[in-house]
Design a protein around this motif. Structure first.
Motif, short mmCIF file in Angstrom:
data_model
loop_
_atom_site.label_atom_id
_atom_site.label_comp_id
_atom_site.label_asym_id
_atom_site.label_seq_id
_atom_site.Cartn_x
_atom_site.Cartn_y
_atom_site.Cartn_z
N ASN A 71 20.17 17.14 13.20
CA ASN A 71 21.19 17.81 12.41
C ASN A 71 21.94 16.86 11.48
N MET A 72 21.21 15.94 10.86
CA MET A 72 21.81 15.02 9.91
C MET A 72 22.29 15.75 8.66
N SER A 73 23.28 15.17 8.00
CA SER A 73 23.70 15.66 6.69
C SER A 73 22.61 15.38 5.67
N LEU A 74 22.66 16.05 4.51
CA LEU A 74 21.66 15.82 3.48
C LEU A 74 21.73 14.38 2.98
N ASP A 75 22.93 13.83 2.86
CA ASP A 75 23.08 12.44 2.42
C ASP A 75 22.33 11.48 3.35
N ASP A 76 22.47 11.69 4.66
CA ASP A 76 21.78 10.82 5.62
C ASP A 76 20.28 11.04 5.58
N LEU A 77 19.85 12.29 5.41
CA LEU A 77 18.41 12.55 5.29
C LEU A 77 17.82 11.79 4.11
N VAL A 78 18.55 11.79 3.01
CA VAL A 78 18.07 11.09 1.81
C VAL A 78 17.92 9.60 2.08
N SER A 79 18.95 8.97 2.61
CA SER A 79 18.91 7.52 2.79
C SER A 79 17.84 7.10 3.80
N TRP A 80 17.74 7.82 4.91
CA TRP A 80 16.74 7.48 5.91
C TRP A 80 15.32 7.70 5.38
N SER A 81 15.09 8.82 4.71
CA SER A 81 13.72 9.14 4.28
C SER A 81 13.25 8.24 3.14
N SER A 120 0.85 -1.19 0.00
CA SER A 120 0.00 0.00 0.00
C SER A 120 0.88 1.24 0.00
N ALA A 121 0.61 2.17 -0.93
CA ALA A 121 1.38 3.41 -0.98
C ALA A 121 0.79 4.48 -0.06
N VAL A 122 -0.31 4.16 0.61
CA VAL A 122 -0.93 5.12 1.52
C VAL A 122 0.03 5.42 2.67
N GLY A 123 0.30 6.68 2.91
CA GLY A 123 1.16 7.07 4.01
C GLY A 123 2.64 7.13 3.67
N ALA A 124 3.01 6.83 2.41
CA ALA A 124 4.43 6.85 2.03
C ALA A 124 5.01 8.26 2.14
N GLY A 125 4.24 9.26 1.69
CA GLY A 125 4.71 10.64 1.78
C GLY A 125 4.85 11.10 3.22
N ASP A 126 3.90 10.68 4.07
CA ASP A 126 3.96 11.03 5.49
C ASP A 126 5.20 10.41 6.14
N ALA A 127 5.51 9.18 5.74
CA ALA A 127 6.69 8.51 6.28
C ALA A 127 7.96 9.26 5.90
N MET A 128 8.01 9.76 4.66
CA MET A 128 9.18 10.53 4.23
C MET A 128 9.31 11.81 5.04
N VAL A 129 8.19 12.51 5.23
CA VAL A 129 8.21 13.74 6.03
C VAL A 129 8.69 13.45 7.45
N ALA A 130 8.21 12.35 8.02
CA ALA A 130 8.58 11.97 9.38
C ALA A 130 10.08 11.74 9.50
N ALA A 131 10.64 10.98 8.55
CA ALA A 131 12.07 10.68 8.61
C ALA A 131 12.91 11.94 8.44
N ILE A 132 12.47 12.84 7.56
CA ILE A 132 13.21 14.09 7.37
C ILE A 132 13.12 14.97 8.60
N ALA A 133 11.92 15.08 9.18
CA ALA A 133 11.77 15.87 10.40
C ALA A 133 12.67 15.32 11.52
N TRP A 134 12.66 14.01 11.67
CA TRP A 134 13.50 13.34 12.67
C TRP A 134 14.98 13.59 12.40
N GLY A 135 15.37 13.53 11.13
CA GLY A 135 16.76 13.78 10.76
C GLY A 135 17.17 15.23 10.96
N LEU A 136 16.28 16.17 10.62
CA LEU A 136 16.58 17.58 10.81
C LEU A 136 16.78 17.90 12.29
N GLU A 137 15.95 17.29 13.12
CA GLU A 137 16.07 17.51 14.56
C GLU A 137 17.44 17.07 15.06
#
Length: 316
Positions: A269-279, A250-267
């Motif tokens: 102070n992850m590098s952009l490379d790490d934000l990409v891989s996690w999200s 199911s693709a439902v919630g995939a975008g929300d999951a990406m936002v969550a991982a990026i928010a978590w990574g920004l908090e």
């Protein structure tokens, strides 16, 4: 601490059917009921990533109590405002080709007084949290709420040194970006809609258009493009990430999951490379899960090494 705001939560019922027949009888199979709404989904994913989150917004009636109980059972902190009326229930039907049909209720009326209560509640949370606070504003706002609400909230929170994340569409997005949130995540359709151009944008055109959102306050723009991957932009870098080849449930919630991982990574102070891989891994994990349930951290960590990303020269 990451606070998610869901103006219009829902009980998300996800069901499966071989072939959806319009105007005929459909016997649904394997119906799953989850606490839903974009902000709620973000909090659920952050919790799986072992991050700190509080879910807030508006809940009403027995459906609202179901969502509250569900989140409490998951161990997620909540601080919702109770409103009159009944929180909505949305039906999401997937056929054998994973084509999604959604039937969404409007949700309860939210008044100006309710919104002021929410703002006061968030500011109270911020005062008791010693670290930098991020507020995620995502999803639709339901009946009775002005389409400039996210713009107003972003401006108000910025006065309190609260960093904001915007994931919305239509007028909510158009108005919200005026207040310059720290991070925005349009998909390619929303980007083309905003600029009034054809949706079939080349990567170069996506980069050119998305770059115009970057400024002294908006530091990160991520454009999701489904099976064609996603593009991450900062003032210094552009990264194109491929979508992972996975067993889709199911693709439902995939975008929300990406936002969550990026928010978590920004908090953190992850590098952009790490934000990409996690999200990217977190979003793919959500697609492998049934309903709107997020993937476990274990699954996400297994997917991370498979993420392929390429740095692009930015178009000035």
């Amino acid at each position: 601490m990451i606070i998610t705001v869901t103006f219009n939560p829902a009980i998300d019922k996800t069901a499966y059917v071989d072939n959806l027949v319009v105007g005929g009888l459909n016997r649904l199979e394997h119906v799953i009921a989850d606490a839903g709404g974009k902000g709620v989904n973000v909090s659920k994913t952050i919790q799986q990533l072992q991050g700190a989150t509080i879910a807030t917004g508006f809940l009403g009636g027995s459906a609202g109590q179901f969502i509250l109980n569900n989140l409490n059972d998951l161990g997620i902190q909540t601080d919702f405002i109770e409103v009159e009326g009944q929180t909505r229930t949305n039906l999401k039907v997937l056929n054998q080709n994973m084509e999604l049909t959604e039937l969404n209720e409007p949700g309860p009326i939210v008044t100006d007084q309710d919104i002021e209560k929410l703002i006061d509640r968030i500011l109270t949370i911020v005062k008791r949290v010693p670290d930098q606070t991020w507020v995620v504003l995502s999803g639709n706002v339901g009946p009775g709420v002005n389409k400039d609400i996210y713009q107003n909230l972003i401006s108000r929170f910025q006065q309190e040194n609260i960093k904001t994340i915007l994931d919305a569409d239509g007028e909510l997005f158009k108005n919200g970006v005026k207040a310059k949130p720290y991070f925005i995540k349009p998909n390619r359709f929303e980007l083309s809609q905003y600029f009034g151009v054809e949706e079939e944008l080349s990567n170069e055109k996506v980069i050119e258009l998305a770059s115009t959102f970057l400024n002294d306050q908006t530091k990160l723009v991520v454009v999701s493009m489904g099976i064609e991957g996603s593009i991450f932009l900062t003032a210094d870098e552009v990264i194109l990430a491929k979508a992972l080849t996975i067993d889709y449930r199911s693709a439902v919630g995939a975008g929300d999951a990406m936002v969550a991982a990026i928010a978590w990574g920004l908090e953190q102070n992850m590098s952009l490379d790490d934000l990409v891989s996690w999200s990217v891994a977190t979003s793919a994990g959500a697609c492998m899960s049934e309903g709107t349930s997020p993937a476990s951290r274990q699954v996400i960590e297994q997917l991370k090494p498979r993420v392929e990303a390429t740095k692009w020269q930015k178009i000035k």
